[in-house]
Design an enzyme around this catalytic site. Structure first.
Site, PDB file in Angstrom:
ATOM      1  N   GLY A 186       0.830  -1.194   0.000  1.00  0.00           N
ATOM      2  CA  GLY A 186       0.000   0.000   0.000  1.00  0.00           C
ATOM      3  C   GLY A 186       0.865   1.244   0.000  1.00  0.00           C
ATOM      4  O   GLY A 186       2.073   1.199  -0.262  1.00  0.00           O
ATOM      5  N   HIS A 448       2.513  26.236 -21.586  1.00  0.00           N
ATOM      6  CA  HIS A 448       3.431  25.336 -22.286  1.00  0.00           C
ATOM      7  C   HIS A 448       4.858  25.846 -22.119  1.00  0.00           C
ATOM      8  O   HIS A 448       5.107  27.051 -22.269  1.00  0.00           O
ATOM      9  CB  HIS A 448       3.078  25.301 -23.783  1.00  0.00           C
ATOM     10  CG  HIS A 448       4.048  24.514 -24.607  1.00  0.00           C
ATOM     11  ND1 HIS A 448       4.049  23.137 -24.639  1.00  0.00           N
ATOM     12  CD2 HIS A 448       5.072  24.915 -25.422  1.00  0.00           C
ATOM     13  CE1 HIS A 448       5.012  22.715 -25.451  1.00  0.00           C
ATOM     14  NE2 HIS A 448       5.655  23.786 -25.941  1.00  0.00           N
TER      15      HIS A 448
END
Length: 469
Positions: A186, A448
């Protein structure tokens, strides 16, 4: 004659993310509030021996491995040397600064810190036992249980300092193990296992189930496990641990296939038991107000109200994801209800994150859940290998997956395996909180080059117009 103990509008038992945020919010709303904490520092498991110190070691170990493996390829020639005591000191210094920050916020918001172990002592009563054994009882119009959770022990595998350890022990190992065996694939096991693997340990993960990251989308889980294995982690899936024997130079674990089969022994010098956490209610005095936890130890509630008037419960000690940020949401909602305001938490919008490298983050429904519920959906998927920023930064493993309703395009789930996934997931959470669609993300301009463009491109893919892959 001693002054009579004060009466509070709210007394919170537990100073972790649920408790301290409840206290701060209560102070902001003008309530007379106290928080009981038995540690010598505030912040609970998260700040002291959980989220924060583990992230410090994750960050440091990532830099150490990058310096040794990746720097030369980008023109930086170094030969790193591990100084583990200094790494621990840096971790501890950061934790101390954070816990002191909570003390400052308590003073700023007029929160009283009642130092000691708290217990409910009847309706409207909280007893606090100080370190010297003295006890003081306070009157409280409202009591909030925020005692959190503790590591779940594994039957047949007794803890032994330095050899069989829990997550706390894994934060303070004085040397790098030669072979660490992690029981449980986990969040905790994979994060701490990855720390020690990067610092030089051989790491074997033993997991009862057939996939890592319980609750994770299956496609992501498969890619995630493959990525960790590529980094050097060994997995023994579908395997049950039946016993542990301490020997002179380590620990011998007895394991067998979960589906049945022959037993075998594997040996490591350190075993980390990370099979989950359980609610902490020991000595809390719930019986004095007629509150009984369920079979798993959780305290139930109806909009954070327990069955006892004036007694509330939040965080890990009650149902829902056992996450610090979930506890914070519970805290705000419960206190605002006490103050006569509306309070609510949408547990479908609580994101999960695993802070490995790359990270994994998700919010909303998995493909498996949608299929089981008979929900028609569309999927968009985009690889980080096609993302300019990820490619330039040499972090191109993983992908983003966006799931949306086939008819309405309402965003149903987003799953990210890749760089900075824990930061990127908030865009999905916000969109879902406003009932938004995949097109809302796809039609929103993203800067970007950034990793966030991968989320946008995956959202474009839901309607079949991914442009950059």
């Amino acid at each position: 004659m001693a002054d009579a103990p004060q009466t509070y509008d709210v007394v919170i038992i537990g100073g972790g993310p649920g408790g301290y945020n409840a206290a701060i919010r209560a102070g902001q709303l003008g309530l007379k509030v106290a928080c009981v904490e038995m540690r010598s520092t505030l912040g609970g498991t998260c700040l002291n021996v959980g989220c924060m110190p583990s992230k410090a070691l994750l960050h440091a170990s990532e830099l150490y491995e990058a310096a040794g493996k990746d720097f030369a390829g980008i023109g930086i020639e170094v030969k790193p040397k591990l100084n583990l005591p200094q790494m621990h000191k840096a971790k501890d210094d950061s934790v101390e600064a954070l816990t002191k920050g909570i003390e400052f916020l308590f003073k700023k918001n007029k929160v009283d810190w009642l130092k000691g172990r708290g217990r409910i002592a009847g309706q409207g009563k909280v007893e606090v036992e100080a370190a010297d054994g003295s006890k003081t009882t306070y009157d409280a119009k409202n009591i909030i249980i925020a005692t959190g959770s503790e590591p779940t022990p594994l039957p047949g595998v007794a803890f032994e300092e330095g050899k069989v350890i829990d997550s706390t022990g894994a934060l303070f190992l004085p040397k790098v193990p030669k072979h660490m065996i992690v029981i449980g694939a986990g969040v905790i096991g994979l994060e701490l296992g990855s720390v020690w693997r990067r610092l030089g340990a051989e790491v074997t993960v033993v997991e009862y189930l057939d996939k890592v990251g319980a609750g994770m989308d299956a496609e992501v889980a498969t890619a995630f496990q493959r990525g960790l294995a590529k980094q050097g982690m060994t997995f023994r899936m579908g395997t049950k641990v039946t016993g542990a024997k301490s020997v002179k130079d380590g620990v011998e674990l007895t394991v067998e296939p979960a589906a049945g089969g022959a037993a075998e022994t594997i040996k490591g010098d350190v075993v980390l038991v990370a099979i989950g956490r359980r609610p902490y209610t020991e000595g809390l005095g719930l019986e004095t107000v007629g509150v009984t936890p369920d079979q798993r130890g959780f305290v139930g509630h109806d909009h954070f109200k327990t069955s006892a008037p004036g007694v509330w419960v939040i965080g890990d000690v009650t149902h829902g994801p056992m996450l610090a940020h979930k506890a914070e949401e519970d805290a705000v909602a419960a206190v605002e209800l006490i103050a006569g305001k509306p309070g609510h938490v949408d547990y479908d919008l609580v994101p999960s994150v695993i802070y490995t490298t790359p990270e994994v983050a998700w919010v909303g429904k998995t493909e498996e859940q949608l299929k089981a519920a008979g929900v028609a959906y569309k999927k968009g998927k985009f690889p980080f290998a096609a993302n300019s920023r990820a490619k330039i930064n040499h972090e191109s493993d993983g992908f983003v997956k966006v799931l949306a309703d086939a008819t309405t395009d309402k965003l149903l789930g987003v799953h990210i395996y890749g760089p900075q996934a824990g930061e990127l997931i908030s865009e999905a959470s916000m969109t879902m909180a406003f009932g938004g669609s995949s097109e809302d993300i796809a039609r929103t301009c993203h800067p970007h080059p950034t990793r966030s463009e991968a989320v946008r491109q995956a959202a474009m893919g839901v309607d079949g117009w991914t442009m950059q892959a």
